[in-house]
Design a protein around this motif. Structure first.
Motif, PDB file in Angstrom:
ATOM      1  N   TRP A  37       3.339 -11.430   7.734  1.00  0.00           N
ATOM      2  CA  TRP A  37       2.667 -10.705   6.635  1.00  0.00           C
ATOM      3  C   TRP A  37       3.126 -11.214   5.279  1.00  0.00           C
ATOM      4  O   TRP A  37       2.355 -11.229   4.318  1.00  0.00           O
ATOM      5  N   TRP A  56      -1.639   1.600  19.775  1.00  0.00           N
ATOM      6  CA  TRP A  56      -0.573   2.349  19.110  1.00  0.00           C
ATOM      7  C   TRP A  56       0.348   2.994  20.142  1.00  0.00           C
ATOM      8  O   TRP A  56      -0.099   3.386  21.226  1.00  0.00           O
ATOM      9  N   CYS A  69       6.054  -0.685  10.307  1.00  0.00           N
ATOM     10  CA  CYS A  69       4.933   0.081  10.885  1.00  0.00           C
ATOM     11  C   CYS A  69       4.709  -0.253  12.355  1.00  0.00           C
ATOM     12  O   CYS A  69       3.928   0.420  13.035  1.00  0.00           O
ATOM     13  N   TYR A  70       5.384  -1.303  12.857  1.00  0.00           N
ATOM     14  CA  TYR A  70       5.189  -1.768  14.240  1.00  0.00           C
ATOM     15  C   TYR A  70       6.313  -1.256  15.139  1.00  0.00           C
ATOM     16  O   TYR A  70       7.426  -0.996  14.675  1.00  0.00           O
ATOM     17  N   LYS A 109       3.226   4.036  15.824  1.00  0.00           N
ATOM     18  CA  LYS A 109       3.463   2.675  15.341  1.00  0.00           C
ATOM     19  C   LYS A 109       2.481   1.714  16.022  1.00  0.00           C
ATOM     20  O   LYS A 109       2.115   1.914  17.188  1.00  0.00           O
ATOM     21  N   ASP A 114      -0.097   4.418   5.360  1.00  0.00           N
ATOM     22  CA  ASP A 114       1.247   3.870   5.078  1.00  0.00           C
ATOM     23  C   ASP A 114       1.225   2.344   5.128  1.00  0.00           C
ATOM     24  O   ASP A 114       1.828   1.670   4.282  1.00  0.00           O
ATOM     25  N   TRP A 115       0.539   1.811   6.137  1.00  0.00           N
ATOM     26  CA  TRP A 115       0.429   0.352   6.290  1.00  0.00           C
ATOM     27  C   TRP A 115      -0.261  -0.246   5.061  1.00  0.00           C
ATOM     28  O   TRP A 115       0.189  -1.235   4.480  1.00  0.00           O
ATOM     29  N   LEU A 140       5.669  -3.327   5.984  1.00  0.00           N
ATOM     30  CA  LEU A 140       4.624  -3.561   6.992  1.00  0.00           C
ATOM     31  C   LEU A 140       5.258  -3.708   8.367  1.00  0.00           C
ATOM     32  O   LEU A 140       4.800  -3.098   9.337  1.00  0.00           O
ATOM     33  N   ASP A 196      -1.744  -5.722  17.878  1.00  0.00           N
ATOM     34  CA  ASP A 196      -2.619  -5.765  16.703  1.00  0.00           C
ATOM     35  C   ASP A 196      -3.397  -7.072  16.743  1.00  0.00           C
ATOM     36  O   ASP A 196      -2.812  -8.147  16.625  1.00  0.00           O
ATOM     37  N   ASN A 221      -2.068   4.368   9.114  1.00  0.00           N
ATOM     38  CA  ASN A 221      -2.787   3.253   8.482  1.00  0.00           C
ATOM     39  C   ASN A 221      -2.669   3.312   6.957  1.00  0.00           C
ATOM     40  O   ASN A 221      -2.575   2.269   6.305  1.00  0.00           O
TER      41      ASN A 221
END
Lengths: 131, 131
Positions: free
Chosen positions: A58, A108, A33-34, A116, A17-18, A30, A120, A15
């Motif tokens: 995003w 996650w 991160c997924y 990752k 990092d996000w 961003l 969400d 989080n």
């Protein structure tokens, strides 16, 4: 459970990092991160599926003037390479003004050794606009 | 995985119970579909925690004139006594008119042998009101 504690720490690190990617207005960062089959479930939108669509989503949020997103983990349940996180968020515009605050659930996945975001979904806790 | 298939079937059955309670405008029956520490994460609201608050929330939705909620399961991941469901919903008012449609994630728990909703979050897929 030690393993669960470790997973919570690793998710909180992911989080961070996000949040860093958000703060430097890095929509590609961003999106990275997924998971490869990641999905957002935003309000006023259909499912947003896959890295390209997630990056575009995003980028749109950043283009609206959001400067920072603050995520606070409330609970994590870990099941091997899957974890469920519930938390709270705040979205900030310039000067640290809170533009929105709410809550979220993220599913996650540990994909290739990295945690990752896979699913969400978040909801505002603010009253409806115009109310 | 056989166990996962069984869990999906049982969750779809639990959703049918939830939909039946909604259709007969039974807010207490809806509340009984949730775990003892169940939480809703609705838009324009803080967390809704526990059976009483959940009953009041759904009573409010029923009082607004919603007649039916249709849930469609898209995926279920099962981890022992926990499962993650992603799906789509439609909310109907009189005459079968769709008042809202969207998507959801529910974290389920097998509590005392019955699958119950534990965390319930959904977002509309409709454009913002007034747009």
């Amino acid at each position: 459970m030690k393993a669960a504690e470790d997973t919570r720490s690793r998710i909180e690190a992911a989080n961070r990092d996000w949040m860093s990617a958000f703060k430097r207005a890095d929509a590609s960062g961003l999106a990275r991160c997924y998971t490869s089959h990641g999905q957002l479930l935003p309000a006023n939108s259909d499912f947003v599926k896959g890295a390209d669509a997630i990056r575009v989503f995003w980028q749109g949020a950043l283009d609206m003037g959001l400067k920072e997103a603050v995520l606070e983990t409330l609970e994590v349940e870990a099941y091997g390479d899957t974890a469920i996180e519930m938390g709270q968020y705040r979205l900030l515009i310039g000067g640290g003004t809170v533009a929105d605050s709410g809550k979220y659930i993220v599913v996650w996945k540990n994909e290739g050794g990295s945690w990752k975001l896979h699913r969400d979904i978040w909801t505002t806790s603010q009253p409806p606009k115009g109310s």
